[in-house]
Design a protein around this motif. Structure first.
Motif, PDB file in Angstrom:
ATOM      1  N   SER A 165      38.074  51.510  38.714  1.00 55.61           N
ATOM      2  CA  SER A 165      38.277  50.405  37.770  1.00 55.61           C
ATOM      3  C   SER A 165      38.419  49.081  38.513  1.00 55.61           C
ATOM      4  N   MET A 166      39.063  49.115  39.671  1.00 52.16           N
ATOM      5  CA  MET A 166      39.199  47.887  40.455  1.00 52.16           C
ATOM      6  C   MET A 166      37.842  47.402  40.952  1.00 52.16           C
ATOM      7  N   GLU A 167      36.928  48.310  41.207  1.00 52.31           N
ATOM      8  CA  GLU A 167      35.577  47.925  41.609  1.00 52.31           C
ATOM      9  C   GLU A 167      34.904  47.106  40.507  1.00 52.31           C
ATOM     10  N   ALA A 168      35.126  47.500  39.265  1.00 52.03           N
ATOM     11  CA  ALA A 168      34.475  46.841  38.135  1.00 52.03           C
ATOM     12  C   ALA A 168      35.216  45.591  37.667  1.00 52.03           C
ATOM     13  N   ILE A 169      36.549  45.638  37.608  1.00 52.79           N
ATOM     14  CA  ILE A 169      37.302  44.532  36.999  1.00 52.79           C
ATOM     15  C   ILE A 169      38.427  44.004  37.864  1.00 52.79           C
TER      16      ILE A 169
ATOM     17  N   ASP B   2      38.453  42.040  40.532  1.00 52.61           N
ATOM     18  CA  ASP B   2      38.347  40.683  41.048  1.00 52.61           C
ATOM     19  C   ASP B   2      39.000  39.715  40.058  1.00 52.61           C
ATOM     20  N   CYS B   3      39.789  38.775  40.552  1.00 51.45           N
ATOM     21  CA  CYS B   3      40.499  37.881  39.627  1.00 51.45           C
ATOM     22  C   CYS B   3      39.537  37.070  38.770  1.00 51.45           C
ATOM     23  N   TRP B   4      38.414  36.606  39.336  1.00 53.45           N
ATOM     24  CA  TRP B   4      37.465  35.839  38.527  1.00 53.45           C
ATOM     25  C   TRP B   4      36.874  36.704  37.421  1.00 53.45           C
ATOM     26  N   SER B   5      36.612  37.958  37.710  1.00 53.88           N
ATOM     27  CA  SER B   5      36.056  38.845  36.692  1.00 53.88           C
ATOM     28  C   SER B   5      37.024  39.009  35.523  1.00 53.88           C
ATOM     29  N   MET B   6      38.287  39.208  35.814  1.00 52.49           N
ATOM     30  CA  MET B   6      39.271  39.364  34.736  1.00 52.49           C
ATOM     31  C   MET B   6      39.430  38.076  33.944  1.00 52.49           C
ATOM     32  N   LEU B   7      39.364  36.937  34.619  1.00 52.41           N
ATOM     33  CA  LEU B   7      39.491  35.669  33.903  1.00 52.41           C
ATOM     34  C   LEU B   7      38.252  35.392  33.045  1.00 52.41           C
TER      35      LEU B   7
ATOM     36  N   LYS C 200      29.912  27.346  40.841  1.00 57.85           N
ATOM     37  CA  LYS C 200      28.815  27.919  40.058  1.00 57.85           C
ATOM     38  C   LYS C 200      28.233  29.166  40.702  1.00 57.85           C
ATOM     39  N   ASN C 201      28.139  29.184  42.038  1.00 59.43           N
ATOM     40  CA  ASN C 201      27.568  30.376  42.694  1.00 59.43           C
ATOM     41  C   ASN C 201      28.484  31.590  42.528  1.00 59.43           C
ATOM     42  N   ILE C 202      29.784  31.386  42.586  1.00 55.25           N
ATOM     43  CA  ILE C 202      30.738  32.491  42.381  1.00 55.25           C
ATOM     44  C   ILE C 202      30.659  32.971  40.935  1.00 55.25           C
TER      45      ILE C 202
ATOM     46  N   ILE D  61      44.297  46.615  28.959  1.00 53.00           N
ATOM     47  CA  ILE D  61      44.604  46.282  30.356  1.00 53.00           C
ATOM     48  C   ILE D  61      45.019  44.825  30.446  1.00 53.00           C
ATOM     49  N   MET D  62      44.288  43.961  29.753  1.00 48.32           N
ATOM     50  CA  MET D  62      44.608  42.535  29.741  1.00 48.32           C
ATOM     51  C   MET D  62      45.996  42.306  29.157  1.00 48.32           C
ATOM     52  N   VAL D  63      46.313  43.018  28.082  1.00 51.40           N
ATOM     53  CA  VAL D  63      47.641  42.887  27.463  1.00 51.40           C
ATOM     54  C   VAL D  63      48.720  43.355  28.435  1.00 51.40           C
ATOM     55  N   ALA D  64      48.489  44.475  29.115  1.00 50.69           N
ATOM     56  CA  ALA D  64      49.477  44.984  30.078  1.00 50.69           C
ATOM     57  C   ALA D  64      49.701  43.978  31.205  1.00 50.69           C
ATOM     58  N   LEU D  65      48.634  43.395  31.730  1.00 52.24           N
ATOM     59  CA  LEU D  65      48.775  42.382  32.785  1.00 52.24           C
ATOM     60  C   LEU D  65      49.540  41.170  32.274  1.00 52.24           C
TER      61      LEU D  65
END
Length: 149
Positions: free
Chosen positions: A17-21, A23-28, A51-53, A93-97
């Motif tokens: 799951s960490m591989e997919a989500i 990264d902090c930018w991915s979650m944001l 923009k590249n990120i 997951i977002m709610v838990a965080l």
């Protein structure tokens, strides 16, 4: 900088799951998509990320099936990034965080916002983990075992 090893084939569900989500930018980006943002420019303005990120993270989220590209709803030549079912399923997951951060990442009186039930306006209850019989579970109440194939 050393290249990071992929966790896509790791036997641990948390690692995958960490591989997919993870990264902090991915979650944001997922957070912003949950709040209704759909366009590259909206994500860029909200996050202030290069923009590249942003391009790399959006592409990875599409490749991993958390977002999909659709023709723009307004009929313009743009494309919208829309959460898939897999992406919407990140919600707990977002709610838990969020709830963890409300408890531990802010000092008393520091400005933030809270999540409320749209229908009642009441703050949502803290997420809890329950056994099949309804018993409230804590860290000491669970263990790991091989999954049945």
């Amino acid at each position: 900088m050393a290249k990071r090893n992929s966790l896509k084939e790791n036997a641990c569900p948390v690692a995958r799951s960490m591989e997919a989500i993870g990264d902090c930018w991915s979650m944001l980006i997922i957070r912003d998509a949950m709040l209704g943002k759909k366009r590259f420019g909206e994500f860029q303005k909200s996050l202030g990320v290069a923009k590249n990120i942003l391009t790399m993270r959006l592409r990875a989220l599409v490749d991993d099936g958390l977002l999909r590209l659709e023709p723009a709803a307004d009929g313009s030549a743009y494309q919208d990034y829309v959460l898939t079912e897999k992406g919407r399923d990140v919600f707990p997951i977002m709610v838990a965080l969020r709830q963890w951060a409300e408890e531990y990442a802010f000092t008393p009186g520091e400005e933030t916002n809270i999540m409320v039930d749209r229908e009642t306006g009441q703050r949502i209850r803290k997420l809890e983990l329950h056994a099949a019989n309804g018993r409230l579970l804590g860290l000491g109440d669970v263990t790991l075992k091989p999954a049945v194939a």
